[in-house]
Motif scaffolding. Structure first.
Motif, PDB file in Angstrom:
ATOM      1  N   PHE A   1      10.815   1.594  -9.203  1.00 32.73           N
ATOM      2  CA  PHE A   1       9.462   1.325  -8.712  1.00 32.73           C
ATOM      3  C   PHE A   1       9.502   0.148  -7.762  1.00 32.73           C
ATOM      4  O   PHE A   1       9.673  -1.003  -8.161  1.00 32.73           O
ATOM      5  CB  PHE A   1       8.503   1.037  -9.865  1.00 32.73           C
ATOM      6  CG  PHE A   1       7.116   0.667  -9.405  1.00 32.73           C
ATOM      7  CD1 PHE A   1       6.373   1.541  -8.636  1.00 32.73           C
ATOM      8  CD2 PHE A   1       6.558  -0.558  -9.729  1.00 32.73           C
ATOM      9  CE1 PHE A   1       5.099   1.207  -8.186  1.00 32.73           C
ATOM     10  CE2 PHE A   1       5.285  -0.906  -9.298  1.00 32.73           C
ATOM     11  CZ  PHE A   1       4.558  -0.020  -8.528  1.00 32.73           C
ATOM     12  N   THR A   2       9.347   0.438  -6.484  1.00 34.21           N
ATOM     13  CA  THR A   2       9.320  -0.609  -5.459  1.00 34.21           C
ATOM     14  C   THR A   2       7.897  -0.978  -5.076  1.00 34.21           C
ATOM     15  O   THR A   2       7.670  -2.012  -4.458  1.00 34.21           O
ATOM     16  CB  THR A   2      10.044  -0.139  -4.187  1.00 34.21           C
ATOM     17  OG1 THR A   2       9.299   0.953  -3.603  1.00 34.21           O
ATOM     18  CG2 THR A   2      11.455   0.334  -4.500  1.00 34.21           C
ATOM     19  N   GLY A   3       6.950  -0.092  -5.430  1.00 38.57           N
ATOM     20  CA  GLY A   3       5.559  -0.282  -5.040  1.00 38.57           C
ATOM     21  C   GLY A   3       5.139   0.631  -3.915  1.00 38.57           C
ATOM     22  O   GLY A   3       3.952   0.781  -3.629  1.00 38.57           O
ATOM     23  N   SER A   4       6.103   1.282  -3.261  1.00 39.88           N
ATOM     24  CA  SER A   4       5.765   2.169  -2.140  1.00 39.88           C
ATOM     25  C   SER A   4       4.890   3.334  -2.597  1.00 39.88           C
ATOM     26  O   SER A   4       4.084   3.857  -1.818  1.00 39.88           O
ATOM     27  CB  SER A   4       7.033   2.700  -1.479  1.00 39.88           C
ATOM     28  OG  SER A   4       7.787   3.505  -2.376  1.00 39.88           O
ATOM     29  N   GLY A   5       5.044   3.743  -3.857  1.00 42.86           N
ATOM     30  CA  GLY A   5       4.263   4.867  -4.374  1.00 42.86           C
ATOM     31  C   GLY A   5       2.772   4.618  -4.426  1.00 42.86           C
ATOM     32  O   GLY A   5       1.979   5.566  -4.510  1.00 42.86           O
TER      33      GLY A   5
ATOM     34  N   THR B   1       6.756  -4.727  -0.620  1.00 38.01           N
ATOM     35  CA  THR B   1       6.654  -3.282  -0.398  1.00 38.01           C
ATOM     36  C   THR B   1       5.384  -2.740  -1.034  1.00 38.01           C
ATOM     37  O   THR B   1       4.708  -1.880  -0.462  1.00 38.01           O
ATOM     38  CB  THR B   1       7.885  -2.553  -0.987  1.00 38.01           C
ATOM     39  OG1 THR B   1       9.057  -3.027  -0.325  1.00 38.01           O
ATOM     40  CG2 THR B   1       7.777  -1.053  -0.791  1.00 38.01           C
ATOM     41  N   ALA B   2       5.053  -3.257  -2.213  1.00 40.99           N
ATOM     42  CA  ALA B   2       3.807  -2.865  -2.872  1.00 40.99           C
ATOM     43  C   ALA B   2       2.605  -3.333  -2.073  1.00 40.99           C
ATOM     44  O   ALA B   2       1.629  -2.582  -1.894  1.00 40.99           O
ATOM     45  CB  ALA B   2       3.756  -3.444  -4.288  1.00 40.99           C
TER      46      ALA B   2
ATOM     47  N   THR C   1       7.817   5.926 -11.731  1.00 40.20           N
ATOM     48  CA  THR C   1       8.572   5.675 -10.511  1.00 40.20           C
ATOM     49  C   THR C   1       7.584   5.725  -9.356  1.00 40.20           C
ATOM     50  O   THR C   1       6.416   6.064  -9.538  1.00 40.20           O
ATOM     51  CB  THR C   1       9.656   6.744 -10.300  1.00 40.20           C
ATOM     52  OG1 THR C   1       9.018   8.006 -10.014  1.00 40.20           O
ATOM     53  CG2 THR C   1      10.536   6.900 -11.538  1.00 40.20           C
ATOM     54  N   ASP C   2       8.050   5.411  -8.174  1.00 40.61           N
ATOM     55  CA  ASP C   2       7.154   5.494  -7.009  1.00 40.61           C
ATOM     56  C   ASP C   2       6.595   6.899  -6.847  1.00 40.61           C
ATOM     57  O   ASP C   2       5.416   7.080  -6.538  1.00 40.61           O
ATOM     58  CB  ASP C   2       7.896   5.075  -5.740  1.00 40.61           C
ATOM     59  CG  ASP C   2       8.106   3.572  -5.667  1.00 40.61           C
ATOM     60  OD1 ASP C   2       7.104   2.837  -5.749  1.00 40.61           O
ATOM     61  OD2 ASP C   2       9.255   3.142  -5.539  1.00 40.61           O
ATOM     62  N   GLU C   3       7.422   7.901  -7.067  1.00 41.44           N
ATOM     63  CA  GLU C   3       6.989   9.277  -6.889  1.00 41.44           C
ATOM     64  C   GLU C   3       5.950   9.671  -7.935  1.00 41.44           C
ATOM     65  O   GLU C   3       5.094  10.529  -7.691  1.00 41.44           O
ATOM     66  CB  GLU C   3       8.183  10.225  -6.960  1.00 41.44           C
ATOM     67  CG  GLU C   3       7.894  11.645  -6.527  1.00 41.44           C
ATOM     68  CD  GLU C   3       7.442  11.778  -5.072  1.00 41.44           C
ATOM     69  OE1 GLU C   3       6.863  12.819  -4.721  1.00 41.44           O
ATOM     70  OE2 GLU C   3       7.671  10.835  -4.280  1.00 41.44           O
TER      71      GLU C   3
ATOM     72  N   ALA D   1       7.496  -5.703  -8.478  1.00 44.13           N
ATOM     73  CA  ALA D   1       7.388  -5.168  -7.113  1.00 44.13           C
ATOM     74  C   ALA D   1       6.732  -6.236  -6.247  1.00 44.13           C
ATOM     75  O   ALA D   1       5.867  -6.982  -6.709  1.00 44.13           O
ATOM     76  CB  ALA D   1       6.572  -3.888  -7.101  1.00 44.13           C
TER      77      ALA D   1
ATOM     78  N   TYR E   1       3.377   8.192  -8.815  1.00 43.48           N
ATOM     79  CA  TYR E   1       2.008   7.826  -8.439  1.00 43.48           C
ATOM     80  C   TYR E   1       1.264   8.960  -7.741  1.00 43.48           C
ATOM     81  O   TYR E   1       0.052   8.894  -7.572  1.00 43.48           O
ATOM     82  CB  TYR E   1       2.015   6.555  -7.578  1.00 43.48           C
ATOM     83  CG  TYR E   1       2.196   5.318  -8.422  1.00 43.48           C
ATOM     84  CD1 TYR E   1       1.128   4.513  -8.765  1.00 43.48           C
ATOM     85  CD2 TYR E   1       3.450   4.969  -8.926  1.00 43.48           C
ATOM     86  CE1 TYR E   1       1.281   3.395  -9.572  1.00 43.48           C
ATOM     87  CE2 TYR E   1       3.634   3.867  -9.740  1.00 43.48           C
ATOM     88  CZ  TYR E   1       2.541   3.079 -10.066  1.00 43.48           C
ATOM     89  OH  TYR E   1       2.705   1.994 -10.885  1.00 43.48           O
TER      90      TYR E   1
END
Length: 289
Positions: free
Chosen positions: A124-128, A151-152, A96-98, A148, A100
């Protein structure tokens, strides 16, 4: 005294051999340097928690290639003891993003590759990827085969320590390419997005070159999976440090390639023509260009 020392050394060697055998039993291909494991390639599809702990116990690994959907937030945490890692390549991980945040443990990491990370996962949006800001030595990043998108790319735009970036088969848009302008890149490979529906806008075409022309630090540029022409010459000519250009899996005429070569006398142009069959299979059917 010598006898005791010999026994100790023999015992240590036997223990080391047993440890290596435990890793090989998991199907790992490994390389040893000066008697310690420094490089590992392994598929983790059937890994248990105990198997991840075994892999994580080899703290001398510098180069790790892993793949499999068993690589999650929890199991990656079991590898954070690999503090000597300099290169990590992954395929199909399900973070997940978290998740990372666990990469922060790899402070010596120089090169990182993500192929098909958490494909079609809403977690997973890529923000992580922004967690990678904490890796001071990270210079090379590959992000490919991901659902993603922008956002990634926005998170990647925060990684100002990057020198080299490669991306293709993601969900990014033309707007997402703009985040690359925040990076002092010397090398870039850019390819096409994966289409999502019948009317999925392209992420890379001749108009993209206006964005790339603003990355004045570029020395090496790879263009792939697009329809291009000699119209991109003005954008290429304003890149003062460009010495290497590769054009592959691109619909472009041989005459236009020759024109590009003539316009860039100080740049080596490597061109690999695309066959009609590949043009139909890749550009038309797969990428819907």
């Amino acid at each position: 005294m010598k006898s005791i020392l010999c026994v100790f050394l023999i015992s240590a060697l036997q223990s080391s051999a047993a440890d290596v055998a435990s890793l090989q039993k998991l199907g790992a291909k490994l390389t040893e340097t000066a008697g310690v494991v420094t490089q590992v390639q392994v598929k983790c599809d059937a890994f248990t928690e105990a198997d991840f702990r075994t892999l994580g116990s080899f703290t001398t690994i510098k180069d790790l290639t892993i793949s499999g959907k068993t690589i999650t937030d929890d199991t990656l945490a079991l590898l954070t003891g690999l503090s000597e890692l300099e290169r990590l390549s992954s395929d199909g991980i399900q973070l997940t993003d978290e998740g990372y945040k666990h990469f922060v443990a790899f402070q010596k990491l120089k090169s990182l590759s993500f192929f098909h990370p958490a494909f079609r996962s809403e977690k997973f949006t890529g923000s992580g990827l922004s967690y990678l800001k904490a890796l001071p030595k990270l210079e090379k990043l590959t992000f490919a085969g991901s659902t993603a998108g922008d956002t990634a790319m926005e998170a990647i735009g925060q990684l100002t320590q990057l020198k080299e970036f490669r991306t293709w088969h993601t969900a990014q848009s033309q707007a997402g390419n703009g985040y690359l302008l925040k990076l002092p890149l010397t090398a870039l490979r850019i390819g096409q997005r994966l289409p999502n529906g019948k009317d999925s806008p392209v992420s890379f075409d001749e108009s993209t070159m206006a964005t790339l022309a603003q990355i004045k630090t570029l020395e090496s540029l790879e263009l792939t999976e697009a329809r291009l022409s000699a119209k991109i010459i003005p954008q290429l000519k304003v890149l003062p440090k460009l010495t290497k250009l590769r054009i592959e899996t691109v619909d472009i005429s041989a005459a236009d390639v020759e024109a590009i070569k003539a316009a860039l006398p100080n740049c080596t142009v490597d061109f690999k023509p695309i066959s009609d069959a590949d043009k139909e299979a890749t550009l038309v059917k797969k990428l819907r260009l």
